[in-house]
Structure formats: structure tokens, C-alpha cells
Design an enzyme around this catalytic site. Structure first.
Site, PDB file in Angstrom:
ATOM      1  N   GLY A  78       0.877  -1.170   0.000  1.00 18.25           N
ATOM      2  CA  GLY A  78       0.000   0.000   0.000  1.00 18.25           C
ATOM      3  C   GLY A  78       0.910   1.214   0.000  1.00 18.25           C
ATOM      4  N   GLY A  80       3.223   3.386   1.305  1.00 20.66           N
ATOM      5  CA  GLY A  80       4.011   3.322   2.527  1.00 20.66           C
ATOM      6  C   GLY A  80       4.793   4.596   2.787  1.00 20.66           C
ATOM      7  CG  ASP A 113      12.307   6.277   6.589  1.00 21.12           C
ATOM      8  OD1 ASP A 113      11.688   6.138   5.513  1.00 21.12           O
ATOM      9  OD2 ASP A 113      13.502   6.638   6.642  1.00 21.12           O
ATOM     10  CG  ASP A 235       4.230  -3.317  -5.929  1.00 26.94           C
ATOM     11  OD1 ASP A 235       4.703  -4.355  -6.416  1.00 26.94           O
ATOM     12  OD2 ASP A 235       4.887  -2.531  -5.230  1.00 26.94           O
ATOM     13  CG  ASN A 236       6.809  -0.728  -8.404  1.00 26.54           C
ATOM     14  OD1 ASN A 236       6.147  -0.167  -7.533  1.00 26.54           O
ATOM     15  ND2 ASN A 236       8.002  -1.241  -8.168  1.00 26.54           N
TER      16      ASN A 236
HETATM   17  P1  AMP Z   1       8.799   0.117  -4.347  1.00 32.11           P
HETATM   18  O1  AMP Z   1       8.813  -1.196  -5.072  1.00 32.11           O
HETATM   19  O2  AMP Z   1      10.138   0.732  -4.129  1.00 32.11           O
HETATM   20  O3  AMP Z   1       7.875   1.096  -4.974  1.00 32.11           O
HETATM   21  O4  AMP Z   1       8.232  -0.139  -2.845  1.00 32.11           O
HETATM   22  C1  AMP Z   1       7.446  -1.239  -2.470  1.00 32.11           C
HETATM   23  C2  AMP Z   1       6.604  -0.911  -1.264  1.00 32.11           C
HETATM   24  O5  AMP Z   1       7.398  -0.475  -0.178  1.00 32.11           O
HETATM   25  C3  AMP Z   1       5.566   0.169  -1.505  1.00 32.11           C
HETATM   26  O6  AMP Z   1       4.376  -0.251  -0.888  1.00 32.11           O
HETATM   27  C4  AMP Z   1       6.161   1.380  -0.811  1.00 32.11           C
HETATM   28  O7  AMP Z   1       5.165   2.253  -0.338  1.00 32.11           O
HETATM   29  C5  AMP Z   1       6.948   0.759   0.327  1.00 32.11           C
HETATM   30  N1  AMP Z   1       8.125   1.576   0.704  1.00 32.11           N
HETATM   31  C6  AMP Z   1       9.245   1.779  -0.009  1.00 32.11           C
HETATM   32  N2  AMP Z   1      10.105   2.580   0.658  1.00 32.11           N
HETATM   33  C7  AMP Z   1       9.506   2.915   1.822  1.00 32.11           C
HETATM   34  C8  AMP Z   1       9.873   3.709   2.954  1.00 32.11           C
HETATM   35  N3  AMP Z   1      11.027   4.372   3.021  1.00 32.11           N
HETATM   36  N4  AMP Z   1       8.987   3.789   3.973  1.00 32.11           N
HETATM   37  C9  AMP Z   1       7.825   3.139   3.928  1.00 32.11           C
HETATM   38  N5  AMP Z   1       7.424   2.378   2.910  1.00 32.11           N
HETATM   39  C10 AMP Z   1       8.249   2.252   1.863  1.00 32.11           C
HETATM   40 MG    MG Z   2       6.262   0.935  -5.691  1.00 29.85          MG
END
Ligand code: AMP
Ligand code: MG
Length: 453
Positions: A78, A80, A113, A235-236
Site C-alpha cells: 500500500g 508506505g 520510515d 504494484d509498480n
Molecule cells: P517500491 O517497489 O520501491 O515502490 O516499494 C514497495 C513498497 O514499499 C511500496 O508499498 C512502498 O510504499 C513501500 N516503501 C518503499 N520505501 C519505503 C519507505 N522508506 N517507507 C515506507 N514504505 C516504503
Molecule cells: Mg512501488
């Protein structure tokens, strides 16, 4: 008008939240060309990009979605580290999602974070403008700001925030979440999508077909500009077929068919030559999520439209880079042989095409290929038409990783001129800009970055 349409979905699709603002923020860049396009005049961009306040009508929330990461389903995803603020409805009635990235922890942050770092927000800003200028669908950034806090990744980094704009933030993973909750949730999400995202569509079958077609076209265009996404998890993936969620992306320096830009990707799942397959795999995950809503032959149709679109778009764009318009089956061989040779001889991807366009020079080892190529282009209308097509199809500005790194280092030293100058270049990549596309020193070629941003 500012609004928030996402709250029309059932409660399990989002959680209302207030952004964690950026103390002592300094707005580094405002995207004037995007502001103009949106017709936004009186927006207080400093307040918005620092999360201090937002226009009346916006209602910040974290979106819930799930997804397949590196092939495995993760139910805990979700927003994050970002919040959907709401939508700006422009004078033509078009809706634009505004998302504040780096807005603090949410119930979906897991161990993160919730913050974004300066380095990755600058990279996201640059690539959005560049891909957009190349005619490749992408989310874009409206503004970015830095704060005075230190955030820890592999080392200490500066905290930053960015406003991401796109007609919709709905990902393949939103449908995976809906499907895991049951048919009525899928119905609600489909209704939302037909109302706000694809008003021209009426059925899940049409949606799958359109997303499949757009995704194939998108990935064909990535391949032909040498773009490596790096984290093509479901999710991307945007249901609009836009480039979405930037991490360790890279444009080639030297061409490597199996290049893995993400150094956490041990198996090479998202290697350059896997991108087209992964795009199709992801579309099939979306198809599964829609399974109860589509006729049985729709899945096969989505595979067909994907492969047909990909093959057609890819060949047409690669041939255009070579100044070739007429397509015959033999033309595939010219492209295939070129890629094999470029890989073998470690040829710089973008310089190859610009040298061929402007000087007719090719690197050592490609002489025989070049002779065959010169024969082939005799079939085109004229030498001028070949050169014109090549000039329009091969950028003179190229967003190499070492350039992004120079821009980041300048901003870290409080010098914003380098960023300003590069944004202007990246927004007009086909124009002449002098000698700005240079190979990096050997040790900085094809650097692999980490996922953490
Ligand atoms: P990504 O594939 O990098 O887009 O991230 C996968 C998941 O991790 C997504 O749900 C993001 O919201 C969460 N996410 C990535 N980096 C952070 C962060 N620094 N703090 C919280 N959630 C994160
Ligand atoms: Mg992502």
C-alpha cells in the site's frame, strides 16, 4: 477544482491520513511546463510540496494495494511513503491525481520510515521529464523540496518530498487487492475506473485489452531508448500503461542485452532483455484478478494483443532509429544483428545512434553490418529522408546515471543551476545542445543501483 474521488470506493481501499510535513523546507524545483499544462495559476506550491497545507477539496489518504514482488504475492503493500492528496480537475474536465511522495509513515509502511530522500526524488523528477519529452507515457513531478532532516538508507541522506502527477495512480496491484477481497470489491474498483480513468471503456474485458495493449507499447518504447526500469513488480505497473515508480532505473551506457540495473535483483528477473516478458507476465496477473469478470477467451486475446503490439512497435521504432521506414521480415535481421554486435563489442548505446546519424561512423567490428545497412537504406526514398527520420528518432540528450549523479551532487552542495540546465535539456532532447552526451569514465559505466530509495 480540487477534489478527492478516491473516497467513493469502499473503506478497505484507503486510509485517510495527514502528511508528516517537511521542516525548514526549501523548494528546489517547480515544473513550470507541467503547471502551465494543468492550467494551475494560484497554487501555493511551497506549502503543498512541503506537506504544510493543501487546497480545500483535497483529502490526503494512503491507498491500499497488493502485488507480486519478484514473482511472489505480497498482501501487505500500500502507500508506505506517500499519500494521494486528491485530484485537480482542469478546465477541460480532466482529472489529475496529486500524490505527495515522502509524506511519512502509514499503516502500509511495514519497516520503512515513510520518507523519501533527495537523491531518489531528483532522479524521479529528471526521468519523468525526459521520458515525457521522448513521447513515452510516464508520471511526472510537479515540484520537489528538500528538508533539514537526515534519513538513513545505505548511509545518511537528506530528506525530500515530491509531488507526483498522473491521471491515475491505480496499479495492477489495486486489482489484485480487490480480487483478494471478493467480487463486489472488484466491481467497485471497475466502476471507479470506468467513471474516472477510462470513461471510454465499459467492460473488464475491454479494460484488460487496453491495459495489455498500452503496456506492450510502453515496454517497446523503453527497449528502443535503452531504458531499464529495474523493479517491474505488479504494484509498480500503472493501469494507464505509464512508466511508474522509479527506483534503480538506468539508461544504457554500453549496451548489454542482459543488463541488470538493480543490484538487489540477483536472478536478473528484471534484466533488460526480460522486460518485454515481464510486462506480459504482469498483464497475466491482472487478467487473473479480473478472471470472474471476463469471458474465457479474453485472457488469450490479451496475450495476442500484447505480443502483436510489442512486435510491431518495437520493430517500427528500432527501424526509425536507423532511418528505415518500410518494414519487411528481413529488416528484423538488421536490428537483431546490430544488437548482437553492440553487445559483443560493448558499444555505447546512444552514441552509436547519434554517430550513425551525424557522421556515418560505426565502431570497430560493425563494418560488415554497416555495409549491409548502407545497401538497405538505398531502398528508402532518399538520403535526406533517412537522415531526417534518424534525427527525429535519436535524442541528442541522454539521461545517463553519471549525469544524474552530477546533478544530485550539485544540489547537495546547494547549487541548483546544474539541475535547471539539465531539466531544460531533458525537456528538449531531440534539439542540438552541443557536446552533452559523453561516455562516463570506464568505472562509472552501467552502474548498478540499489532498490532503497
Ligand atoms: P517500491 O517497489 O520501491 O515502490 O516499494 C514497495 C513498497 O514499499 C511500496 O508499498 C512502498 O510504499 C513501500 N516503501 C518503499 N520505501 C519505503 C519507505 N522508506 N517507507 C515506507 N514504505 C516504503
Ligand atoms: Mg512501488
Amino acid at each position: 477544482m480540487f477534489t478527492q474521488t478516491y473516497t467513493q470506493l469502499p473503506d478497505d481501499f484507503y486510509i485517510p491520513l495527514t502528511p508528516e510535513s517537511l521542516p525548514d523546507s526549501d523548494t528546489i524545483h517547480v515544473n513550470q511546463s507541467l503547471l502551465d499544462e494543468l492550467g494551475l495559476k494560484d497554487l501555493d506550491i511551497d506549502e503543498l510540496v512541503s506537506g504544510e497545507s493543501w487546497p480545500k477539496g483535497f483529502e490526503p489518504l494512503a491507498q491500499k494495494y497488493t502485488g507480486h514482488q519478484f514473482g511472489y504475492y505480497n498482501p501487505d503493500l500500500g502507500d508506505g511513503r506517500g499519500l494521494l492528496l486528491g485530484q485537480w480537475v482542469d478546465s477541460s474536465g480532466k482529472h489529475w491525481d496529486f500524490h505527495l511522495k515522502g509524506a511519512g509513515r502509514t499503516p502500509y509502511s511495514r519497516r520503512g520510515d515513510g520518507r523519501a530522500v533527495l537523491r531518489s526524488t531528483i532522479r524521479e523528477y529528471l526521468v519523468g521529464e525526459y521520458l515525457h519529452a521522448l513521447g513515452i507515457p510516464t508520471t511526472r513531478a510537479l515540484a520537489l523540496a528538500r528538508g533539514n532532516e537526515t534519513v538513513f538508507r545505505e548511509g545518511p541522506e537528506q530528506r525530500a518530498m515530491l509531488i507526483r502527477v498522473t491521471p491515475s495512480h491505480i496499479r495492477f496491484g489495486h486489482f489484485e487487492w480487490a480480487a483478494s477481497q471478493g467480487p463486489s470489491e472488484v466491481r467497485s474498483l471497475l466502476q471507479y475506473v470506468f467513471k474516472y480513468v477510462y470513461p471510454e471503456l465499459n467492460t473488464a474485458e475491454e479494460l484488460l485489452y487496453e491495459v495489455s495493449r498500452r503496456t506492450a507499447k510502453l515496454i517497446a518504447s523503453w527497449q528502443t531508448v535503452g531504458f531499464n526500469h529495474g523493479v517491474m513488480n505488479t504494484d509498480n505497473m500503472s493501469i494507464l500503461g505509464e512508466t511508474f515508480d522509479f527506483g534503480p532505473y538506468a539508461f544504457f551506457d554500453t549496451f548489454q542485452i542482459g543488463f541488470i540495473c538493480n543490484h538487489s535483483d540477483d536472478q536478473g528477473r528484471y534484466a533488460y532483455n526480460e522486460q518485454p516478458n515481464v510486462g506480459l507476465w504482469n498483464v497475466q496477473v491482472l487478467a487473473q484478478a479480473l478472471a470472474d469478470w471476463i469471458p474465457s477467451d479474453a485472457i488469450q486475446q490479451s496475450v495476442e494483443i500484447y505480443t502483436d503490439t510489442y512486435n510491431h512497435e518495437y520493430l517500427e521504432r528500432m527501424l526509425a532509429k536507423l532511418g528505415i521506414t518500410k518494414q519487411s521480415d528481413e529488416d528484423k535481421l538488421i536490428v537483431r544483428d546490430l544488437l548482437v554486435l553492440m553487445d559483443q563489442h560493448q558499444v555505447d548505446f546512444s552514441l552509436f545512434f547519434s554517430n550513425l546519424t551525424h557522421t556515418d561512423e560505426v565502431p570497430k567490428g560493425l563494418e560488415t553490418w554497416h555495409e549491409a545497412y548502407l545497401e538497405r537504406i538505398k531502398l528508402e526514398n532518399s538520403e535526406d529522408s533517412v537522415k531526417d527520420l534518424m534525427k527525429a528518432s535519436n535524442p541528442n540528450v541522454y539521461l545517463r546515471n553519471h549525469i544524474a549523479q552530477q546533478i544530485i551532487e550539485a544540489v547537495e552542495q546547494n547549487d541548483y543551476h546544474v539541475l535547471d540546465a539539465w531539466v531544460k535539456r531533458l525537456q528538449t532532447p531531440i534539439d542540438e545542445h552541443g557536446d552533452v552526451n559523453q561516455e562516463p569514465p570506464q568505472i562509472r559505466k552501467n552502474i548498478r543501483l540499489s532498490c532503497s530509495s
